[in-house]
Design a protein around this motif. Structure first.
Motif, PDB file in Angstrom:
ATOM      1  N   ASP A 276       8.669 -32.051 -23.624  1.00  0.00           N
ATOM      2  CA  ASP A 276       7.310 -32.175 -22.982  1.00  0.00           C
ATOM      3  C   ASP A 276       6.795 -30.656 -22.361  1.00  0.00           C
ATOM      4  OD1 ASP A 276       6.406 -34.328 -24.140  1.00  0.00           O
ATOM      5  OD2 ASP A 276       6.749 -35.802 -22.215  1.00  0.00           O
ATOM      6  N   ASP A 277       7.851 -30.487 -21.540  1.00  0.00           N
ATOM      7  CA  ASP A 277       7.951 -29.149 -20.648  1.00  0.00           C
ATOM      8  C   ASP A 277       7.512 -27.771 -21.599  1.00  0.00           C
ATOM      9  OD1 ASP A 277       7.797 -31.051 -18.346  1.00  0.00           O
ATOM     10  OD2 ASP A 277       9.774 -30.337 -18.077  1.00  0.00           O
ATOM     11  N   PHE A 278       8.416 -28.030 -22.495  1.00  0.00           N
ATOM     12  CA  PHE A 278       8.442 -26.886 -23.521  1.00  0.00           C
ATOM     13  C   PHE A 278       6.900 -26.656 -24.351  1.00  0.00           C
ATOM     14  CE2 PHE A 278       9.297 -25.794 -28.151  1.00  0.00           C
ATOM     15  CZ  PHE A 278       9.370 -24.360 -27.932  1.00  0.00           C
ATOM     16  N   VAL A 279       6.614 -27.883 -24.916  1.00  0.00           N
ATOM     17  CA  VAL A 279       5.091 -27.786 -25.133  1.00  0.00           C
ATOM     18  C   VAL A 279       4.149 -27.240 -24.101  1.00  0.00           C
ATOM     19  CG1 VAL A 279       3.304 -29.206 -26.220  1.00  0.00           C
ATOM     20  CG2 VAL A 279       5.674 -29.668 -26.964  1.00  0.00           C
ATOM     21  N   LYS A 280       4.090 -27.793 -23.133  1.00  0.00           N
ATOM     22  CA  LYS A 280       3.221 -27.206 -22.126  1.00  0.00           C
ATOM     23  C   LYS A 280       3.518 -25.639 -21.983  1.00  0.00           C
ATOM     24  CE  LYS A 280       3.216 -31.498 -19.712  1.00  0.00           C
ATOM     25  NZ  LYS A 280       3.665 -32.475 -18.692  1.00  0.00           N
ATOM     26  N   ASP A 281       4.570 -25.320 -21.792  1.00  0.00           N
ATOM     27  CA  ASP A 281       4.843 -23.859 -21.808  1.00  0.00           C
ATOM     28  C   ASP A 281       4.136 -23.045 -22.851  1.00  0.00           C
ATOM     29  OD1 ASP A 281       6.099 -21.446 -20.446  1.00  0.00           O
ATOM     30  OD2 ASP A 281       7.431 -21.594 -22.000  1.00  0.00           O
ATOM     31  N   ILE A 282       4.488 -23.507 -24.100  1.00  0.00           N
ATOM     32  CA  ILE A 282       3.846 -22.757 -25.258  1.00  0.00           C
ATOM     33  C   ILE A 282       2.391 -23.176 -25.611  1.00  0.00           C
ATOM     34  CG2 ILE A 282       6.213 -22.443 -26.292  1.00  0.00           C
ATOM     35  CD1 ILE A 282       5.304 -24.748 -28.306  1.00  0.00           C
ATOM     36  N   ASN A 283       1.903 -23.919 -24.920  1.00  0.00           N
ATOM     37  CA  ASN A 283       0.488 -24.561 -25.089  1.00  0.00           C
ATOM     38  C   ASN A 283       0.038 -25.183 -24.062  1.00  0.00           C
ATOM     39  OD1 ASN A 283      -2.068 -25.333 -25.777  1.00  0.00           O
ATOM     40  ND2 ASN A 283      -1.426 -26.273 -27.581  1.00  0.00           N
TER      41      ASN A 283
END
Length: 164
Positions: free
Chosen positions: A149-156
Motif C-alpha cells: 500500500d505504501d509503495f502504491v501511494k509512493d508511485i501514485n
C-alpha cells in the motif's frame, strides 16, 4: 495483488529502488520467475533503495551474499542451485530471515514451505517484448499489505488502498 509493467531494465531497477526505501528490519522478499526475468536487477534496485553502494550480483555460486553498509543489512539468497529445500537448513537461513536486515530470496519457489507464512512474493515474467516485464506483488500478512500500500501511494499518490 498488484501488477505493474515495466518497459526497460531501468524502470525495473527504479521499481526496486522505490520499494527498497520502504523496507524495514525483518522483511522477507521472495522472488520468482524464469531465468533473465529481472530478479537480480530488481534486487539491485532494492539495494539502491537501502543505500547500499556495493555492486549487487547474483549469489548463484555462493547462495548467500551479505551487504552491511546500507541503511539496514541486505541478505541476498539465490536458490537456483538448490536440489532440496532442506539444504537451506545447513546454510543457517533462519538466522538471515529472522535477523536484523532484509532478506531477498531469488528462486524462492524452489523452497516452498521453508519460509514464514508472512512475506512479500514478487513474480517477474517476460512481457510482450525483450525489455518488458510484468511484475506481480503478492503480499502475505499485514506488514506486507501495508508495504505494498505504501509503495502504491509512493508511485501514485492518488491511488487508493490495495484491494484483497
Amino acid at each position: 495483488m498488484l501488477e505493474i509493467k515495466t518497459y526497460s531494465p531501468d524502470e525495473t531497477f527504479n521499481i526496486g529502488t522505490k520499494l527498497g526505501k520502504l523496507f524495514i528490519e525483518g522483511d522477507l522478499i521472495c522472488l520468482e520467475g524464469p531465468l533473465g526475468a529481472g530478479k537480480t536487477h530488481i534486487t539491485q534496485g532494492f539495494a539502491n533503495g537501502l543505500k547500499i553502494k556495493d555492486h549487487v550480483s547474483s549469489p548463484t555460486f555462493n547462495i548467500i551474499k551479505e551487504y552491511h553498509e546500507g541503511r539496514i543489512p541486505l541478505y541476498h539468497m539465490d536458490l537456483y542451485r538448490l536440489t532440496e529445500p532442506e539444504e537451506l537448513i545447513d546454510l543457517g537461513y533462519e538466522e538471515y530471515i529472522y535477523g536484523n536486515g532484509v532478506t531477498v530470496v531469488e528462486w524462492a519457489d524452489k523452497a516452498q514451505g521453508m519460509f514464514p507464512e508472512e512475506r512479500l512474493i514478487i513474480k517477474l515474467e517476460y512481457g510482450v517484448n525483450i525489455t518488458t516485464r510484468v511484475i506481480e506483488f503478492m503480499p502475505l500478512g499485514d506488514r506486507y499489505k501495508q508495504l505494498v500500500d505504501d509503495f502504491v501511494k509512493d508511485i501514485n499518490p492518488n491511488a487508493s488502498k490495495l484491494e484483497d
